[in-house]
Design an enzyme around this catalytic site. Structure first.
Site, PDB file in Angstrom:
ATOM      1  N   HIS A 185       1.307  10.202  -9.467  1.00  0.00           N
ATOM      2  CA  HIS A 185       2.479   9.950  -9.476  1.00  0.00           C
ATOM      3  C   HIS A 185       3.452  10.490 -10.602  1.00  0.00           C
ATOM      4  O   HIS A 185       4.637  10.218 -10.474  1.00  0.00           O
ATOM      5  CB  HIS A 185       2.809   8.325  -9.524  1.00  0.00           C
ATOM      6  CG  HIS A 185       1.830   7.613  -8.472  1.00  0.00           C
ATOM      7  ND1 HIS A 185       0.576   7.008  -8.795  1.00  0.00           N
ATOM      8  CD2 HIS A 185       2.144   7.380  -7.186  1.00  0.00           C
ATOM      9  CE1 HIS A 185       0.283   6.583  -7.740  1.00  0.00           C
ATOM     10  NE2 HIS A 185       1.111   6.670  -6.774  1.00  0.00           N
ATOM     11  N   ASP A 208       0.875  10.591 -15.069  1.00  0.00           N
ATOM     12  CA  ASP A 208      -0.132  10.532 -14.260  1.00  0.00           C
ATOM     13  C   ASP A 208      -0.360  11.660 -13.237  1.00  0.00           C
ATOM     14  O   ASP A 208       0.230  12.186 -12.289  1.00  0.00           O
ATOM     15  CB  ASP A 208       0.172   9.286 -13.237  1.00  0.00           C
ATOM     16  CG  ASP A 208      -0.712   9.211 -12.193  1.00  0.00           C
ATOM     17  OD1 ASP A 208      -1.844   9.684 -12.112  1.00  0.00           O
ATOM     18  OD2 ASP A 208      -0.605   8.126 -11.468  1.00  0.00           O
ATOM     19  N   SER A 219      -6.292  -3.985  -7.609  1.00  0.00           N
ATOM     20  CA  SER A 219      -5.069  -3.909  -8.137  1.00  0.00           C
ATOM     21  C   SER A 219      -4.104  -5.191  -8.094  1.00  0.00           C
ATOM     22  O   SER A 219      -3.003  -5.192  -8.678  1.00  0.00           O
ATOM     23  CB  SER A 219      -4.454  -2.639  -7.439  1.00  0.00           C
ATOM     24  OG  SER A 219      -4.839  -1.492  -7.563  1.00  0.00           O
TER      25      SER A 219
END
Length: 636
Positions: free
Chosen positions: A371, A350, A326
């Site tokens: 999320h 998400d 990431s």
């Protein structure tokens, strides 16, 4: 018959005269031949035999130059030359080498590995009458015993040589590298005249990169020797030119802080001044003592280093290639904005996974349950995989590779790191060339979160993060700062500034940087655990890269063998509005980037921005210059 009638006196006198005449003529002829020979040798061939005599009596010997020193940015000595007494043998003056070695063993200690190394050097190509070392680091008592027995040791010499010494051997092992004896491979590529009398050459690291500057120029001396080849006096001397001293951007105090922050873990840290590209620290752990390699490491110690599972000889900072995970999401965000794949206001739901259109393949988010509705800003702060899965799929592999290439992925980023690897920046062309296969949508999805075929080095991550810290300017990392104390190194390393292709508006850069600040300072940021007590603004990004994947199962760190756990990564720069330092951290099999790598980066940044612990300034690093302000930094 009487005696008188038998003797003829006149005849005898005539015989004596004839014999005397012949003898005199023979003596005159032989004397003439001898005089003629003397005349030929001493008059006609005088110059020839005088030259031969002088060659036996006079020798031209090379005088090796003193190797240049290496200092850190504050003048602390990192590589010096120390006198060492050595026992050497001139093979051409020895009739029975085995007997000589046995005799030497009766005087001083000679280990089997010393003899093995000596025999190996005898078999290598070398100059005639060049001394071959048998023992290093002779004590005073050993020197005295050899001096007493010198008359019975033909071809044996004891001499003082300057040998490279690294005061911070383990701290600087993977940066400076080390010098070693010139072997056959080295001899085949160097100028034999320039290296006459020189026994050591840079093997790895900066010692190898700047060999030409550090070596200097050889000198010569005419010496008179006796019949046994020992030097009686020096008749004429041309002094060598010493090698040039190097000053690095590296700060040994920060190097030690970084080394201690990693502790016993396997990992790497790279710290860069983004304004200049100067490397402030470069650490790879575990390390090793480079001093063992200078005069020749023994087989037992080398085998221990070579066979260790922790690979101390491997430079993880420049040669370790890992999925960036990431940590590339800020770069991907800028690429998505510049390519109009996404906008700052786009919202993606998400649910905890992403499913390719018209496919049953599911790509999981690191957070089960997801999320919810997420903007690009949120996706950076929360590290939403789903958002970047979708964006990567829509961009495609070719366009992602094009944008990420301009940050420095897929290429060597530094200017004077000899062993840096380029990593792998995948794309459709790369996959067709390397694997002979087409590029699939799933490849794009994995690439969007720094997984799949994507590989980078800690050095590369620091360099690409510097592009964000500089708001688009790309300054390749460099070690060298000055030559001979005050001469800028720009004639060797030009100040290269390469801005990427059009990477969106200025507001896009600030947008991404603000999100990276909230990664650390925001209430939901993945690195919020390091923010308490932080007295400056840090912009960062956590990352976790998989060592292997579990199909259909949930990853449980406690159930996985230590060396199969995920790698922990973190990249950051500070202060966010006017960066002075960029740091990349990798902890092999460290698990979570937020829990493992981010605290390490904070220790490094705290030391640089707030000042080093007093114990480092006054005790651990002798000879360091006084601080310029709290951290000892200057504009370079």
């Amino acid at each position: 018959m009487s005696w008188g009638t038998l003797r003829n006196s006149g005849q005898e006198r005539e015989l004596f005269k004839r014999r005397s005449f012949v003898a005199i003529i023979a003596i005159i002829l032989l004397t003439g031949v001898l005089v003629g020979r003397f005349y030929y040798l001493q008059i006609i061939e005088h110059e020839t035999y005088a030259t031969i005599s002088d060659r036996n009596r006079l020798q031209v010997q090379p005088v090796p130059p003193t190797r240049g020193l290496i200092h850190d940015r504050n003048g602390v000595l990192l590589a010096e030359n120390r006198p060492v007494f050595s026992l050497t043998v001139i093979p051409e003056q020895v009739s029975d080498m085995d007997a000589l070695i046995e005799e030497i063993r009766g005087i001083v200690q000679v280990r089997p590995e010393d003899v093995e190394s000596f025999q190996r050097r005898l078999g290598e190509r070398r100059r005639p009458f060049e001394p071959v070392p048998l023992r290093y680091h002779l004590s005073e008592s050993e020197m005295a015993r050899l001096a007493v027995n010198r008359h019975s040791l033909p071809g044996v010499e004891t001499e003082a040589r300057l040998v490279r010494y690294y005061p911070y051997g383990r701290l600087t092992a993977h940066v400076l590298g080390y010098v070693g004896r010139i072997n056959e491979q080295d001899a085949s590529r160097i100028d034999q005249v320039a290296y006459a009398g020189t026994h050591y050459i840079g093997k790895t690291g900066l010692e190898r990169v700047y060999e030409e500057e550090l070596h200097g120029e050889v000198g010569y001396q005419n010496v008179e020797t006796n019949a046994r080849g020992r030097v009686m006096r020096v008749l004429e001397r041309e002094d060598p030119t010493p090698g040039r001293d190097l000053t690095l951007s590296l700060d040994i105090r920060l190097q030690q802080v970084a080394h201690e922050a990693l502790g016993d873990r396997r990992g790497a840290i790279v710290a860069i001044n983004p304004e200049t590209g100067g490397l402030l620290a470069q650490v790879s752990t575990p390390g090793f003592d480079t001093n063992k390699f200078v005069t020749g490491i023994d087989h037992e110690n080398y085998s221990e280093l070579r066979d260790s599972l922790d690979k101390p000889l491997f430079n993880r900072a420049t040669r370790g290639q890992y999925p960036p995970g990431s940590t590339i999401k800020p770069m991907m965000a800028l690429a998505g904005l510049a390519s109009d794949t996404v906008t700052q206001s786009d919202v993606v739901h998400d649910p905890g996974y992403y499913k390719l259109p018209n496919s049953s393949q599911v790509f999981r988010n690191w957070k089960r349950g997801g999320h919810g509705d997420t903007t690009l800003y949120d996706a950076i702060v929360l590290s939403s995989d789903t958002y970047f899965y979708k964006m990567a799929y829509e961009m495609g592999g070719a366009e992602m590779a094009d944008y990420l290439e301009h940050f420095g992925f897929g290429s060597v980023t530094s200017l004077d790191v000899s062993d840096e690897r380029a990593g792998i920046l995948p794309g459709p062309q790369w996959k067709r060339r390397v694997h002979g296969e087409p590029w699939y949508p799933g490849d794009s999805v994995n690439m969007g979160i720094g997984q799949g075929y994507f590989l980078s080095t800690p050095m590369q991550l620091a360099a690409t993060t510097s592009v964000i810290a500089n708001r688009g300017a790309r300054r390749p990392p460099r070690h060298l700062r000055y030559i001979d104390g005050d001469i800028p190194a720009r004639h060797l390393l030009p100040d290269v500034v390469r801005p990427p292709v059009e990477m969106g508006e200025k507001s896009d850069w600030e947008y991404v940087i603000n999100a990276m600040e909230d990664v650390v300072h925001g209430s939901n940021g993945t690195a919020r655990g390091i923010s308490p007590g932080l007295n400056y603004r840090m912009a960062g990004k956590t990352g976790t890269s998989q060592v292997f994947s579990l199909e259909g199962e949930e990853y449980d760190e406690d159930e996985v063998a230590e060396r199969m756990r995920d790698h922990a990564l973190f990249v950051a720069f500070a202060p966010a509005d006017d960066p002075e330092i960029v740091v990349s951290v990798l902890v092999e099999n460290g698990g979570s980037g937020s829990a493992t790598a981010a605290p390490v980066a904070r220790q490094v940044m705290d030391a640089w921005i707030n000042g080093f612990p007093e114990v480092l300034t006054n005790q651990a690093i002798p000879g360091a210059m006084e601080n310029n302000g709290p951290s000892g930094r200057d504009p370079q």
